[in-house]
Design a protein around this motif. Structure first.
Motif, PDB file in Angstrom:
ATOM      1  N   CYS A  41       0.803  -1.227   0.000  1.00  0.00           N
ATOM      2  CA  CYS A  41       0.000   0.000   0.000  1.00  0.00           C
ATOM      3  C   CYS A  41       0.837   1.279   0.000  1.00  0.00           C
ATOM      4  O   CYS A  41       0.442   2.279  -0.598  1.00  0.00           O
ATOM      5  CB  CYS A  41      -0.977   0.004   1.177  1.00  0.00           C
ATOM      6  N   CYS A  42       1.993   1.298   0.663  1.00  0.00           N
ATOM      7  CA  CYS A  42       2.844   2.491   0.679  1.00  0.00           C
ATOM      8  C   CYS A  42       3.230   2.926  -0.729  1.00  0.00           C
ATOM      9  O   CYS A  42       3.476   4.107  -0.970  1.00  0.00           O
ATOM     10  CB  CYS A  42       4.118   2.209   1.472  1.00  0.00           C
ATOM     11  N   CYS A 107       6.000  -0.776   7.913  1.00  0.00           N
ATOM     12  CA  CYS A 107       6.251  -2.186   7.537  1.00  0.00           C
ATOM     13  C   CYS A 107       7.676  -2.369   7.007  1.00  0.00           C
ATOM     14  O   CYS A 107       8.377  -3.289   7.423  1.00  0.00           O
ATOM     15  CB  CYS A 107       5.267  -2.631   6.469  1.00  0.00           C
ATOM     16  N   CYS A 136       1.927   4.993   8.478  1.00  0.00           N
ATOM     17  CA  CYS A 136       1.202   3.888   7.851  1.00  0.00           C
ATOM     18  C   CYS A 136      -0.054   4.398   7.173  1.00  0.00           C
ATOM     19  O   CYS A 136      -1.089   4.452   7.792  1.00  0.00           O
ATOM     20  CB  CYS A 136       0.839   2.836   8.895  1.00  0.00           C
TER      21      CYS A 136
HETATM   22  S1  SF4 Z   1       3.065   0.824   6.513  1.00  0.00           S
HETATM   23 FE1  SF4 Z   1       0.825   0.714   6.266  1.00  0.00          FE
HETATM   24  S2  SF4 Z   1       0.465   1.515   4.226  1.00  0.00           S
HETATM   25 FE2  SF4 Z   1       2.640   0.949   4.321  1.00  0.00          FE
HETATM   26  S3  SF4 Z   1       2.771  -1.153   3.562  1.00  0.00           S
HETATM   27 FE3  SF4 Z   1       2.521  -1.244   5.789  1.00  0.00          FE
HETATM   28  S4  SF4 Z   1       0.316  -1.468   6.091  1.00  0.00           S
HETATM   29 FE4  SF4 Z   1       0.617  -0.708   4.011  1.00  0.00          FE
END
Ligand code: SF4
Length: 188
Positions: A41-42, A107, A136
Motif C-alpha cells: 500500500c505504501c 512495515c 502507515c
Molecule cells: S506501513 Fe501501512 S500503508 Fe505501508 S505497507 Fe505497511 S500497512 Fe501498508
C-alpha cells in the motif's frame, strides 16, 4: 544551483574554490534516480508523490528507472515478505554504486503491525537502509521530506580515507551496542 545563483557577481575573477568531496556530494544529491518498484500500500503514496499534485519532478527525480542499473535510489515502499526478500536484494545488488535506500513506512522499517512468519521485520535485515520513514502509510509530503533529508546526507558524505574512518567508527559502535535480544521493550 542555490549555491551558485547570485554568487557570480561576487566573484569577478570567475573562480570558485571548493573541495572534491563537496562537489561530488552536490552532483550526487542532485542526480538521484529511483528504481521503479513497489511492494504494498505504501507504493500508492510513492506513486502519488511522482504524479502532478506533488510533482517530484521539482527535485529532478521524476525519472523512475525501469532498470536497476540506471537507478541509485531504492525506495522500499511496503512490507517485505520472505518470498520477496531475495528479489529486493537482487534489485539492490544490480543497482549502480554509490546507492542509497529509503525504508518507506512502518512495515518496511520494522515489519510494522505485521509481526508474523511471512514478513521480514525490517528491510534492514536484507539491505542497508539510509533513511527510515515512519507512518502507515507516510503521506507523499513525508516521502519528499525524507528524500530532501537524504539529499542533505549525500551532500555531506565523505570520500576516501575520511569515509573509511567513519565506516570504522560506525562498525565499532555497532559491535559495542547491546544486542537487540537483550533490549527491554515497553512491555517488559
Ligand atoms: S506501513 Fe501501512 S500503508 Fe505501508 S505497507 Fe505497511 S500497512 Fe501498508
Amino acid at each position: 544551483m542555490g549555491l551558485i545563483v547570485g554568487l557570480e557577481e561576487k566573484l569577478p575573477s570567475g573562480f570558485l574554490l571548493t573541495t572534491v568531496e563537496k562537489l561530488a556530494g552536490y552532483m550526487r544529491k542532485n542526480s538521484l534516480w529511483p528504481a521503479t518498484f513497489g511492494l504494498a500500500c505504501c507504493a500508492i503514496e510513492m506513486m502519488a508523490a511522482g504524479a502532478g499534485r506533488y510533482d517530484l519532478a521539482r527535485f529532478g527525480m521524476e525519472v523512475f528507472r525501469a532498470s536497476p542499473r540506471q537507478a541509485d535510489l531504492m525506495i522500499v515502499a511496503g512490507r517485505v515478505s520472505n518470498k520477496m526478500a531475495p528479489v529486493v536484494r537482487q534489485i539492490y545488488d544490480q543497482m549502480a554504486a554509490p546507492k542509497w535506500t529509503i525504508a518507506m513506512g512502518a512495515c518496511a522499517s520494522s515489519g510494522g503491525m505485521i509481526n508474523n512468519y511471512a514478513i521480514v521485520q525490517g528491510v534492514d535485515h536484507v539491505i542497508p537502509v539510509d533513511i527510515y520513514l515512519p507512518g502507515c502509510p507516510p503521506r507523499p509530503e513525508m516521502l519528499m521530506d525524507a528524500i530532501l533529508k537524504l539529499h542533505e546526507q549525500i551532500g555531506n558524505e565523505k570520500l576516501g580515507p575520511n569515509r573509511e574512518k567513519i565506516i570504522k567508527e560506525v562498525e565499532a559502535a555497532a559491535l559495542a551496542a547491546k544486542p537487540t535480544h537483550q533490549l527491554k521493550g515497553l512491555l517488559a
